[in-house]
Design a protein around this motif. Structure first.
Motif, mmCIF file in Angstrom:
data_model
loop_
_atom_site.group_PDB
_atom_site.id
_atom_site.type_symbol
_atom_site.label_atom_id
_atom_site.label_comp_id
_atom_site.label_asym_id
_atom_site.label_seq_id
_atom_site.Cartn_x
_atom_site.Cartn_y
_atom_site.Cartn_z
ATOM 1 N N GLY A 1 46.856 38.954 42.921
ATOM 2 C CA GLY A 1 47.336 39.260 41.586
ATOM 3 C C GLY A 1 46.529 40.302 40.850
ATOM 4 N N GLY A 2 46.008 41.308 41.580
ATOM 5 C CA GLY A 2 45.295 42.395 40.931
ATOM 6 C C GLY A 2 43.816 42.167 40.748
ATOM 7 N N ARG A 3 43.290 41.070 41.298
ATOM 8 C CA ARG A 3 41.889 40.703 41.068
ATOM 9 C C ARG A 3 41.159 40.485 42.389
ATOM 10 N N LEU A 4 39.898 40.931 42.460
ATOM 11 C CA LEU A 4 39.073 40.687 43.636
ATOM 12 C C LEU A 4 37.603 40.695 43.226
ATOM 13 N N ASP A 5 36.910 39.652 43.625
ATOM 14 C CA ASP A 5 35.463 39.546 43.370
ATOM 15 C C ASP A 5 35.110 39.814 41.910
ATOM 16 N N GLY A 6 35.904 39.266 41.017
ATOM 17 C CA GLY A 6 35.619 39.382 39.592
ATOM 18 C C GLY A 6 36.096 40.663 38.948
ATOM 19 N N GLU A 7 36.646 41.587 39.745
ATOM 20 C CA GLU A 7 37.169 42.845 39.218
ATOM 21 C C GLU A 7 38.678 42.749 39.042
ATOM 22 N N GLN A 8 39.157 42.926 37.810
ATOM 23 C CA GLN A 8 40.577 42.829 37.506
ATOM 24 C C GLN A 8 41.147 44.229 37.352
#
Length: 411
Positions: free
Chosen positions: A295-302
């Motif tokens: 949903g557009g997010r990875l490892d705290g990065e949106q």
């Protein structure tokens, strides 16, 4: 998302024995027979990598064995990245899908549609409506590619040398706007330079060059350390050679060299090819896919809102029409049967028509040199494959990879 080393395929519902068939299949049928120089494959489920294999070498006639650090020309797998960049600006209200393209690139205000004639003497008319930003995402802009060899407009692109490597994206788009459209925007689907123009919209709306935007807003946050428009000198040894298979004679020739012998990727190019200019590794591109899966997010990065990602993978073509039904009969980077088109990639709209196991809403695209990815949201599955043989589809490796991957699902 943390990749856990102690997670096995069976822990996430995948059959290890069946996954192990993948490298052997491609090795026996394509590498041992000399059809392809290599094959790299990666599969993850629930965010965990359950298969990663690298077979073959960086050159058909030698070179070094490929591995996780090998850099591939991903060509049109650049398109989803450019589309994500544009949607990031959409979320900031810096662009709108219903905006006319000429708001960002004024030269497109007077672009007309081909009616009849020859490349030396032709008639045009005004389009039914102006080209909109959404048309650039979905390849319904009326633009085309010179290499399609389907129409006189394609020939005009070739004559005018659209997408010369020595011009900038701004210069390319200005010249492109001076040529006629193949059809009125929104009336058909046609694979084209649309995403290149979208890349220029990103530059105008953001105030940054496309490579700057990619590095600062996408590659940096996602830790995609080996993805760019060129290969730095200290990484050149990891770039493999690329080949071309003649559709008529079957003869294979080298289109670009490996490492320092590469003529195209040794330095930053003037043209930031938004539709096909990036190089990457499987692990880098997997991180991009993980961001979309989650949903557009990875490892705290949106990077994007989940609702925006959901919106991107809807079928944005006219209701009750798929790509195939819109009349596409030309080159493309993925099978069209059973697919519509979202914002930046194909979307499965009818599983049975794809003639492959799968799920509705699966998002995918590929590249000219036979790279391919898909994201199955229902199964939380990502699969990526790469070799370096032009053109895409010269061998049926994509459907074969899909068959092997879906056969490995246990639950």
């Amino acid at each position: 998302m943390t990749i856990q080393d102690d997670i096995t395929a069976s822990d996430v519902g995948m059959n290890e024995t069946r996954l192990a068939r993948i490298p052997g299949y491609f090795g026996a049928n394509y590498l041992d027979t000399g059809k392809l120089p290599c094959m790299a494959t990666l599969v993850s489920r629930n965010g965990q990598v359950v298969h990663e294999a690298y077979r073959g070498k960086t050159q058909l006639d030698g070179g070094e064995p490929i591995n996780a650090d090998t850099i591939f020309r991903i060509y049109s797998m650049t398109k989803p990245i450019t589309s994500v960049a544009a949607m990031m600006l959409f979320e900031e209200s810096k662009i709108r899908l219903d905006h006319e393209v000429f708001r960002y690139i004024p030269e497109f205000e007077n672009t007309e549609v081909w009616v009849k004639g020859t490349t030396d003497d032709y008639e045009t008319r005004k389009p039914t409506r102006p080209m909109q930003v959404r048309d650039l995402f979905t390849h319904t802009s009326g633009l085309t590619y010179g290499f399609l060899y389907q129409h006189e407009v394609d020939a005009l692109y070739r004559r005018e040398k659209i997408a010369r490597p020595d011009e900038t994206l701004e210069e390319m788009c200005a010249r492109l706007a001076g040529l006629p459209l193949l059809f009125s925007p929104g009336t058909r689907w046609n694979y084209s330079h649309s995403t290149d123009v979208l890349g220029r919209v990103v530059e105008v709306a953001s105030g940054q060059t496309l490579d700057q935007f990619f590095r600062e807003r996408i590659f940096g946050p996602l830790n995609m350390v080996d993805t760019d428009f060129y290969v730095p000198e200290d990484k050149l040894g990891r770039l493999m050679a690329c080949y071309n298979k003649d559709a008529v004679t079957g003869k294979v020739t080298q289109s670009d060299g490996a490492g320092e012998e590469s003529k195209q990727y040794r330095s930053q190019p003037p043209l930031l090819n938004a539709g096909g200019g990036l190089v990457s590794t499987l692990r880098d591109y997997h991180r991009f896919c993980l961001m979309l899966l989650h949903g557009g997010r990875l490892d705290g990065e949106q990077l994007l809102s989940p609702k925006t990602v959901e919106f991107m993978r809807q079928n944005h073509l006219p209701e009750n029409k798929t790509i195939r039904q819109m009349g596409d009969k030309t080159f493309s980077e993925a099978r069209m049967d059973g697919n519509g088109f979202g914002l930046g990639g194909s979307v499965v709209t009818h599983v049975a028509e794809t003639m492959q196991p799968g799920s509705l809403g699966t998002f995918s695209w590929g590249g000219l040199a036979n790279t391919f990815f898909w994201i199955d949201y229902e199964e939380e599955l990502i699969a990526i494959q790469a070799t370096q043989m032009i053109p895409s589809g010269c061998y049926p490796i994509r459907p074969q990879f899909q068959q092997l991957v879906y056969a490995a699902i246990d639950w």
